[in-house]
Motif scaffolding. Structure first.
Motif, short mmCIF file in Angstrom:
data_model
loop_
_atom_site.label_atom_id
_atom_site.label_comp_id
_atom_site.label_asym_id
_atom_site.label_seq_id
_atom_site.Cartn_x
_atom_site.Cartn_y
_atom_site.Cartn_z
N UNK A 176 -6.71 -5.66 0.74
CA UNK A 176 -6.44 -4.53 -0.15
C UNK A 176 -5.20 -3.76 0.28
N UNK A 177 -5.04 -3.58 1.58
CA UNK A 177 -3.86 -2.87 2.07
C UNK A 177 -2.59 -3.68 1.80
N UNK A 178 -2.65 -4.99 2.08
CA UNK A 178 -1.50 -5.84 1.81
C UNK A 178 -1.17 -5.88 0.32
N UNK A 179 -2.20 -5.94 -0.50
CA UNK A 179 -1.99 -5.95 -1.95
C UNK A 179 -1.28 -4.70 -2.42
N UNK A 180 -1.68 -3.56 -1.89
CA UNK A 180 -1.04 -2.30 -2.28
C UNK A 180 0.43 -2.31 -1.92
N UNK A 181 0.76 -2.84 -0.73
CA UNK A 181 2.15 -2.91 -0.32
C UNK A 181 2.97 -3.83 -1.20
N UNK A 182 2.42 -4.97 -1.53
CA UNK A 182 3.14 -5.92 -2.37
C UNK A 182 3.33 -5.40 -3.79
N UNK A 183 2.33 -4.71 -4.32
CA UNK A 183 2.46 -4.14 -5.67
C UNK A 183 3.53 -3.05 -5.71
N UNK A 184 3.67 -2.32 -4.64
CA UNK A 184 4.65 -1.23 -4.60
C UNK A 184 6.07 -1.74 -4.36
N UNK A 185 6.20 -2.92 -3.81
CA UNK A 185 7.51 -3.45 -3.40
C UNK A 185 8.37 -3.80 -4.61
N UNK A 186 9.62 -3.37 -4.57
CA UNK A 186 10.58 -3.65 -5.64
C UNK A 186 11.73 -4.47 -5.08
N UNK A 187 11.80 -5.78 -5.41
CA UNK A 187 12.88 -6.62 -4.86
C UNK A 187 14.27 -6.10 -5.20
N UNK A 188 14.42 -5.44 -6.33
CA UNK A 188 15.74 -4.93 -6.73
C UNK A 188 16.27 -3.92 -5.73
N UNK A 189 15.37 -3.22 -5.05
CA UNK A 189 15.79 -2.23 -4.06
C UNK A 189 16.06 -2.87 -2.69
N UNK A 190 15.84 -4.18 -2.60
CA UNK A 190 16.11 -4.91 -1.35
C UNK A 190 17.14 -6.01 -1.60
N UNK A 191 18.08 -5.71 -2.46
CA UNK A 191 19.15 -6.66 -2.81
C UNK A 191 18.59 -7.98 -3.30
N UNK A 192 17.46 -7.89 -4.03
CA UNK A 192 16.85 -9.07 -4.63
C UNK A 192 16.04 -9.92 -3.67
N UNK A 193 15.87 -9.47 -2.45
CA UNK A 193 15.18 -10.28 -1.45
C UNK A 193 13.66 -10.10 -1.52
N UNK A 194 12.95 -11.18 -1.28
CA UNK A 194 11.50 -11.17 -1.29
C UNK A 194 10.96 -10.44 -0.06
N UNK A 195 9.77 -9.86 -0.17
CA UNK A 195 9.11 -9.36 1.03
C UNK A 195 8.50 -10.53 1.80
N UNK A 196 8.04 -10.23 3.00
CA UNK A 196 7.28 -11.20 3.79
C UNK A 196 5.84 -10.71 3.89
N UNK A 197 4.89 -11.59 3.60
CA UNK A 197 3.48 -11.28 3.78
C UNK A 197 3.07 -11.81 5.15
N UNK A 198 2.62 -10.90 6.02
CA UNK A 198 2.24 -11.26 7.39
C UNK A 198 0.81 -10.81 7.65
N UNK A 199 -0.10 -11.70 7.93
CA UNK A 199 0.04 -13.14 8.04
C UNK A 199 -1.22 -13.79 7.50
N UNK A 200 -1.12 -15.09 7.23
CA UNK A 200 -2.24 -15.87 6.71
C UNK A 200 -2.70 -16.83 7.80
#
Length: 293
Positions: free
Chosen positions: A83-107
């Motif tokens: 749930x915490x990771x999901x919240x972070x990923x939903x809030x993340x905007x690639x456009x504000x990171x020069x189009x770069x993907x986030x990293x999900x840590x870890x599976x």
């Protein structure tokens, strides 16, 4: 900052396990947290790790939003809690990171359900290969072969999701253990795992990451003569691991990373530790920081 070409630094400090960061999180001091992230970016971090501990998912989301208001570095959404990771990923905007993907840590094999989060946000993903599952229990991998088999299984699970993830989006974490307690050759397992996976054609192009500070936790900061302990040992490890394929580290941005010559005391110490098993390896580390010169 890295003096090693191609080595990607993930700033480690914005993590609840760091006492000063824990205090900022306890106070809800977003300005302090943002300032910490910006400091790491100014010191050369390519990514900034974000770990809020076991707090409310909305805190993770709010922190991600505030960081991205002022920071153009991509973020590592670091939580074993879905749930915490999901919240972070939903809030993340690639456009504000020069189009770069986030990293999900870890599976890990014990929490492959985390892969479902890739439906929320296209992401790179860290696969932890230092632990397996046996009879419903998580157990540590003891050999490079065990870690290699876990890596293959996790990559298979990633591909089965059907999400568009290339090998370039996959980051393997072999799980560094502290030198101060490594009496079973786990550091050798880490190096052998990287080499074994690198040589698998089906896994060509995957990346490798370690939590570099884990290597020297529990060691003193200085040797008997006042010279540093942790930085040289970390650099010795990088001297061994980067040529094998290690290309990412979760690490301090305030430390200078560089390759060491073979005759450097930290390099000799690490080589001898890799050749030892049992108490001798721990004794050798102790000799390194208690001796002078």
């Amino acid at each position: 900052m890295s003096g090693i070409p191609g080595l990607i630094i993930i700033g480690e400090s914005l993590n609840d396990s760091v006492p000063s960061t824990h205090e900022l999180l306890e106070r809800g001091d977003f300005d302090g947290l943002v300032a910490l992230a910006c400091k790491q970016a100014s010191e050369g971090a390519h990514y900034v790790d974000v770990n809020v501990g076991q707090r409310q998912p909305e805190l993770m989301a709010e922190l991600v939003r505030r960081l991205q208001q002022v920071l153009d570095r991509p973020l590592v959404i670091d939580s074993p809690d879905k749930q915490i990771a999901e919240a972070g990923l939903r809030a993340y905007d690639p456009a504000r990171a020069r189009g770069q993907k986030p990293i999900l840590n870890s599976v890990a094999l014990g929490r492959v359900h985390m892969l479902e989060l890739l439906a929320i946000q296209p992401s790179k993903v860290v696969l932890l290969v230092s632990e397996a599952v046996a009879e419903g229990r998580t157990v540590p991998c003891r050999t490079a072969e065990e870690s290699y088999q876990v890596a293959k299984e996790l990559v298979r699970r990633v591909r089965e999701t059907g999400f568009p993830i290339s090998n370039d989006d996959i980051i393997i974490d072999p799980g560094v253990v502290p030198l101060a307690t490594d009496s079973t050759g786990q550091l050798a397992r880490v190096l052998e795992t990287i080499a074994r996976i690198r040589d698998d054609k089906d896994l060509a192009g995957v990346h490798f990451v370690v939590g570099l500070s884990n290597l020297t936790v529990m060691l003193p900061s200085k040797r008997a003569d006042g010279s540093p302990v942790k930085g040289p040992l970390q650099n010795a490890f990088l001297t061994k691991a980067v040529p094998l394929g290690l290309d990412m580290v979760v690490a301090s941005t305030s430390r200078q990373y560089q390759f060491l010559p073979a005759d450097h005391p930290a390099m000799r110490c690490l080589e001898e530790c890799l050749a030892c098993r049992g108490p001798r390896a721990i004794v050798r580390i102790r000799q390194f920081y208690t001796s002078a010169g």
